[in-house]
Motif scaffolding. Structure first.
Motif, PDB file in Angstrom:
ATOM      1  N   GLY A  61      41.424  46.629  31.305  1.00 52.59           N
ATOM      2  CA  GLY A  61      42.219  47.101  30.182  1.00 52.59           C
ATOM      3  C   GLY A  61      42.594  45.997  29.207  1.00 52.59           C
ATOM      4  N   ASP A  62      42.985  46.399  28.018  1.00 53.50           N
ATOM      5  CA  ASP A  62      43.413  45.476  26.963  1.00 53.50           C
ATOM      6  C   ASP A  62      42.378  44.398  26.657  1.00 53.50           C
ATOM      7  OD1 ASP A  62      45.881  46.793  26.605  1.00 53.50           O
ATOM      8  OD2 ASP A  62      46.777  45.644  28.243  1.00 53.50           O
ATOM      9  N   GLY A  63      41.075  44.724  26.767  1.00 54.33           N
ATOM     10  CA  GLY A  63      40.024  43.768  26.455  1.00 54.33           C
ATOM     11  C   GLY A  63      39.871  42.653  27.473  1.00 54.33           C
ATOM     12  N   GLN A  64      40.432  42.834  28.662  1.00 60.31           N
ATOM     13  CA  GLN A  64      40.359  41.814  29.707  1.00 60.31           C
ATOM     14  C   GLN A  64      39.436  42.269  30.831  1.00 60.31           C
ATOM     15  OE1 GLN A  64      44.218  40.718  31.172  1.00 60.31           O
ATOM     16  NE2 GLN A  64      45.047  40.365  29.135  1.00 60.31           N
ATOM     17  N   ILE A  65      38.903  41.276  31.572  1.00 62.86           N
ATOM     18  CA  ILE A  65      38.182  41.592  32.785  1.00 62.86           C
ATOM     19  C   ILE A  65      38.879  40.890  33.950  1.00 62.86           C
ATOM     20  CG2 ILE A  65      35.959  42.154  31.765  1.00 62.86           C
ATOM     21  CD1 ILE A  65      34.981  39.405  32.287  1.00 62.86           C
ATOM     22  N   CYS A  66      38.744  41.485  35.124  1.00 61.11           N
ATOM     23  CA  CYS A  66      39.392  40.944  36.318  1.00 61.11           C
ATOM     24  C   CYS A  66      38.507  41.249  37.523  1.00 61.11           C
ATOM     25  CB  CYS A  66      40.786  41.540  36.489  1.00 61.11           C
ATOM     26  SG  CYS A  66      40.833  43.331  36.511  1.00 61.11           S
ATOM     27  N   GLY A  67      38.899  40.759  38.681  1.00 68.35           N
ATOM     28  CA  GLY A  67      38.076  40.990  39.856  1.00 68.35           C
ATOM     29  C   GLY A  67      38.873  41.030  41.145  1.00 68.35           C
ATOM     30  N   ARG A  68      38.368  41.811  42.068  1.00 68.23           N
ATOM     31  CA  ARG A  68      38.966  42.017  43.389  1.00 68.23           C
ATOM     32  C   ARG A  68      37.977  41.647  44.469  1.00 68.23           C
ATOM     33  NH1 ARG A  68      43.611  44.827  43.593  1.00 68.23           N
ATOM     34  NH2 ARG A  68      43.845  45.910  41.642  1.00 68.23           N
ATOM     35  N   LEU A  69      38.494  41.115  45.563  1.00 72.57           N
ATOM     36  CA  LEU A  69      37.676  40.830  46.727  1.00 72.57           C
ATOM     37  C   LEU A  69      37.398  42.153  47.427  1.00 72.57           C
ATOM     38  CD1 LEU A  69      36.415  38.733  48.634  1.00 72.57           C
ATOM     39  CD2 LEU A  69      38.599  38.675  49.830  1.00 72.57           C
ATOM     40  N   VAL A  70      36.119  42.508  47.570  1.00 69.55           N
ATOM     41  CA  VAL A  70      35.775  43.776  48.217  1.00 69.55           C
ATOM     42  C   VAL A  70      34.894  43.603  49.444  1.00 69.55           C
ATOM     43  CG1 VAL A  70      36.064  45.175  46.133  1.00 69.55           C
ATOM     44  CG2 VAL A  70      33.829  44.190  46.682  1.00 69.55           C
ATOM     45  N   ALA A  81      46.081  37.055  53.518  1.00 70.17           N
ATOM     46  CA  ALA A  81      46.475  36.135  52.455  1.00 70.17           C
ATOM     47  C   ALA A  81      47.792  35.460  52.846  1.00 70.17           C
ATOM     48  CB  ALA A  81      46.642  36.904  51.142  1.00 70.17           C
ATOM     49  N   LYS A  82      48.228  34.502  52.056  1.00 64.71           N
ATOM     50  CA  LYS A  82      49.464  33.759  52.326  1.00 64.71           C
ATOM     51  C   LYS A  82      50.658  34.695  52.469  1.00 64.71           C
ATOM     52  CE  LYS A  82      52.317  30.038  50.313  1.00 64.71           C
ATOM     53  NZ  LYS A  82      53.172  29.893  51.368  1.00 64.71           N
ATOM     54  N   ASP A  83      50.666  35.786  51.715  1.00 60.54           N
ATOM     55  CA  ASP A  83      51.788  36.723  51.771  1.00 60.54           C
ATOM     56  C   ASP A  83      51.739  37.641  52.993  1.00 60.54           C
ATOM     57  OD1 ASP A  83      49.823  38.598  51.191  1.00 60.54           O
ATOM     58  OD2 ASP A  83      50.674  39.176  49.255  1.00 60.54           O
ATOM     59  N   GLY A  84      50.707  37.485  53.839  1.00 56.71           N
ATOM     60  CA  GLY A  84      50.599  38.291  55.050  1.00 56.71           C
ATOM     61  C   GLY A  84      49.805  39.561  54.879  1.00 56.71           C
ATOM     62  N   GLY A  85      49.522  39.931  53.631  1.00 54.08           N
ATOM     63  CA  GLY A  85      48.730  41.130  53.372  1.00 54.08           C
ATOM     64  C   GLY A  85      47.248  40.857  53.536  1.00 54.08           C
ATOM     65  N   SER A  86      46.484  41.912  53.641  1.00 54.37           N
ATOM     66  CA  SER A  86      45.038  41.804  53.787  1.00 54.37           C
ATOM     67  C   SER A  86      44.409  41.194  52.540  1.00 54.37           C
ATOM     68  CB  SER A  86      44.441  43.188  54.021  1.00 54.37           C
ATOM     69  OG  SER A  86      43.033  43.124  53.989  1.00 54.37           O
ATOM     70  N   GLU A  87      43.379  40.374  52.735  1.00 54.04           N
ATOM     71  CA  GLU A  87      42.623  39.869  51.596  1.00 54.04           C
ATOM     72  C   GLU A  87      41.688  40.950  51.049  1.00 54.04           C
ATOM     73  OE1 GLU A  87      40.660  36.141  52.248  1.00 54.04           O
ATOM     74  OE2 GLU A  87      42.524  35.113  52.719  1.00 54.04           O
ATOM     75  N   CYS A  88      41.434  41.984  51.837  1.00 50.99           N
ATOM     76  CA  CYS A  88      40.573  43.079  51.411  1.00 50.99           C
ATOM     77  C   CYS A  88      41.213  43.793  50.218  1.00 50.99           C
ATOM     78  CB  CYS A  88      40.373  44.057  52.563  1.00 50.99           C
ATOM     79  SG  CYS A  88      39.329  45.463  52.164  1.00 50.99           S
ATOM     80  N   GLY A  89      40.519  43.816  49.106  1.00 42.81           N
ATOM     81  CA  GLY A  89      41.026  44.468  47.903  1.00 42.81           C
ATOM     82  C   GLY A  89      41.958  43.611  47.067  1.00 42.81           C
ATOM     83  N   LEU A  90      42.148  42.358  47.472  1.00 44.25           N
ATOM     84  CA  LEU A  90      43.081  41.475  46.775  1.00 44.25           C
ATOM     85  C   LEU A  90      42.570  41.143  45.369  1.00 44.25           C
ATOM     86  CD1 LEU A  90      45.695  39.806  47.107  1.00 44.25           C
ATOM     87  CD2 LEU A  90      44.266  37.946  47.967  1.00 44.25           C
ATOM     88  N   LEU A  91      43.428  41.346  44.379  1.00 45.16           N
ATOM     89  CA  LEU A  91      43.113  41.003  42.996  1.00 45.16           C
ATOM     90  C   LEU A  91      43.235  39.487  42.867  1.00 45.16           C
ATOM     91  CD1 LEU A  91      42.504  42.048  40.115  1.00 45.16           C
ATOM     92  CD2 LEU A  91      44.980  42.096  39.751  1.00 45.16           C
ATOM     93  N   MET A  92      42.110  38.811  42.636  1.00 41.77           N
ATOM     94  CA  MET A  92      42.116  37.348  42.605  1.00 41.77           C
ATOM     95  C   MET A  92      41.692  36.769  41.260  1.00 41.77           C
ATOM     96  SD  MET A  92      40.707  36.591  46.447  1.00 41.77           S
ATOM     97  CE  MET A  92      40.517  34.860  46.149  1.00 41.77           C
ATOM     98  N   LEU A  93      40.926  37.490  40.491  1.00 42.32           N
ATOM     99  CA  LEU A  93      40.540  37.048  39.148  1.00 42.32           C
ATOM    100  C   LEU A  93      41.338  37.896  38.168  1.00 42.32           C
ATOM    101  CD1 LEU A  93      36.656  36.936  39.583  1.00 42.32           C
ATOM    102  CD2 LEU A  93      38.250  35.034  39.760  1.00 42.32           C
TER     103      LEU A  93
END
Length: 162
Positions: A61-70, A81-93
């Motif tokens: 959205g808003d002319g941006q691109i992003c990425g998730r670990l899938v 991840a550091k926060d204890g949540g799964s890295e699966c689906g984590l928005l990293m870009l």
């Protein structure tokens, strides 16, 4: 030895970020603008340089691109991840917008899930089937570039790569 770039498994190298595997990404309104052909070739699934992660890069959205670990190559439990949540689906870009000085390059940020740190990053596609990711602190000169390749394989349950 591990570089500054994040990785999906503690023993592995780099992590690739991607959204869900729900099919091809929708084309944003700016996709038809002149000069965006390189951008469109950057969308889709990408396997990391170390072949241990898959990211989905798409419009956010808003002319941006992003990425998730899938996709991740691991055994046992899904990496956390550091926060204890799964890295699966984590928005990293996140927040990638066109570079005003270098056509075809996008500037944004990359998250290291192990430390929670966010670094500056650039992405670009120099040719079909190749995506370059350069993460850095301060200016691009002080960074590291990784080469990702188009991913056409499968991803199993819990983001597990074969």
């Amino acid at each position: 030895m591990r570089g500054w770039l994040p990785h999906p498994v503690a023993a592995a190298g780099i992590v690739a970020v991607v959204a869900a595997l729900s099919g091809p990404p929708a084309m944003p309104a700016w996709a038809d603008e002149p000069g965006n052909t390189v951008t469109l070739s950057a969308l889709g699934l990408w396997e990391t340089q170390e072949h241990d992660g898959v990211f989905e890069v798409k419009s956010c959205g808003d002319g941006q691109i992003c990425g998730r670990l899938v996709g991740m190559r691991y055994t046992g439990e899904v990496p956390k991840a550091k926060d204890g949540g799964s890295e699966c689906g984590l928005l990293m870009l996140t927040g990638f917008t066109p570079d005003s000085d270098k056509a075809g390059r996008w500037n944004g940020h990359i998250l290291d899930p192990d430390t929670g740190r966010v670094y500056h990053a650039q992405i670009w596609s120099p040719r079909e089937g190749v995506l370059k990711l350069r993460g850095y602190i301060g200016i691009p000169l002080f960074g590291e570039t990784h080469t990702w390749t188009r991913y056409t394989g499968t991803i199993g349950p819990r983001c597990q790569m074969p």
